[in-house]
Enzyme design. Structure first.
Site, short mmCIF file in Angstrom:
data_model
loop_
_atom_site.label_atom_id
_atom_site.label_comp_id
_atom_site.label_asym_id
_atom_site.label_seq_id
_atom_site.Cartn_x
_atom_site.Cartn_y
_atom_site.Cartn_z
N CYS A 3 0.87 -1.19 0.00
CA CYS A 3 0.00 0.00 0.00
C CYS A 3 0.89 1.23 0.00
CB CYS A 3 -0.99 -0.02 1.16
SG CYS A 3 -0.25 0.04 2.80
N ASN A 6 2.21 1.50 4.35
CA ASN A 6 2.48 0.23 5.07
C ASN A 6 2.14 0.33 6.56
OD1 ASN A 6 5.34 -1.92 5.82
ND2 ASN A 6 3.28 -2.54 5.30
N CYS A 8 -1.58 0.87 7.33
CA CYS A 8 -3.02 0.60 7.44
C CYS A 8 -3.43 -0.64 6.65
CB CYS A 8 -3.83 1.81 6.96
SG CYS A 8 -3.52 3.32 7.91
N SER A 10 -1.89 -2.63 4.01
CA SER A 10 -1.04 -3.81 3.75
C SER A 10 -0.66 -4.60 5.01
CB SER A 10 0.19 -3.45 2.92
OG SER A 10 1.01 -2.51 3.57
N ASP A 120 -8.03 3.88 0.81
CA ASP A 120 -7.09 4.29 1.85
C ASP A 120 -7.88 4.80 3.07
OD1 ASP A 120 -5.18 5.45 3.40
OD2 ASP A 120 -4.27 6.64 1.81
#
Ligand code: 4NP
Length: 148
Positions: A3, A6, A8, A10, A120
C-alpha cells in the site's frame, strides 16, 4: 502486499493472508511494505491494530518498511492495494528491469477485471477500517482457495 504507507491496509492484508495460509496449510510466505518510507520502523496504525484484534489477529509485531527492487526477486506475486500503487509498482519494475507480470491489483482476485481499490482509510474513521477489513478478508480467502 503493498500500500502507500504500510501502516493501514497492507499490514492487515499481510496478517489476514498469513492466517489463511495457516488455516489451509499452504506452503507460502507473505510480507507487506509501502511505496513510501515515511513510517519506516514503526508498528501499524493504532486503528489497524484495533481492527485486527477485534477479529482475532495481532499485528503489533509488524514494522513498516519501504519496498525495494529485491522484493521483485523475493516474491512470486506482488499485490497492489489500489490503482495508484499498481502504477507506482509498474513504473518501479520497468525502471529496475523487473517482471511486470508479478504485479496484480489485489481486489481483482475477488472481483476479476473490476479494478476496484481497497480505499485508503488513513484519513477516515474506524468504520472505514472495518470496511477495509471485510474487503481484505474476503479477498485473501479467495486467494487462499485458489492456492489449495
Ligand atoms: P496505507 O495508508 O497506505 O493503507 O498504509 C496510509 C498511511 C500513511 C499515509 C498514507 C496512507 N501517509 O501519507 O503517511
Amino acid at each position: 502486499m503493498v500500500c502507500l504507507g504500510n501502516i493501514c491496509r497492507s499490514p492487515l492484508a499481510e496478517e489476514v493472508m498469513r492466517s489463511k495460509i495457516k488455516k489451509y496449510g499452504l506452503n507460502a510466505e507473505v510480507d507487506s511494505c509501502g511505496i513510501g518510507g515515511w513510517h519506516a520502523g514503526q508498528p501499524p496504525d493504532d486503528r489497524a491494530q484495533k481492527t485486527a484484534l477485534k477479529h482475532g489477529l495481532d499485528i503489533s509485531h509488524q514494522r513498516c518498511r519501504k519496498i525495494t527492487l529485491n522484493d521483485f526477486d523475493n516474491f512470486d506475486v506482488i499485490y497492489a492495494m489500489d490503482g495508484e500503487i499498481f502504477s507506482k509498482l509498474s513504473q518501479m519494475a520497468f525502471q529496475g528491469g523487473k517482471e511486470q507480470q508479478k504485479i496484480k491489483l489485489f481486489m481483482n482476485e475477488l472481483h476479476p477485471n473490476k479494478n476496484l481499490p481497497v480505499p485508503d482509510p488513513y484519513s477516515g474513521n474506524m468504520s472505514h477500517f472495518e470496511e477495509v477489513w471485510k474487503m481484505i478478508d474476503a479477498t485473501c480467502e479467495k486467494i487462499a482457495e485458489k492456492m489449495i
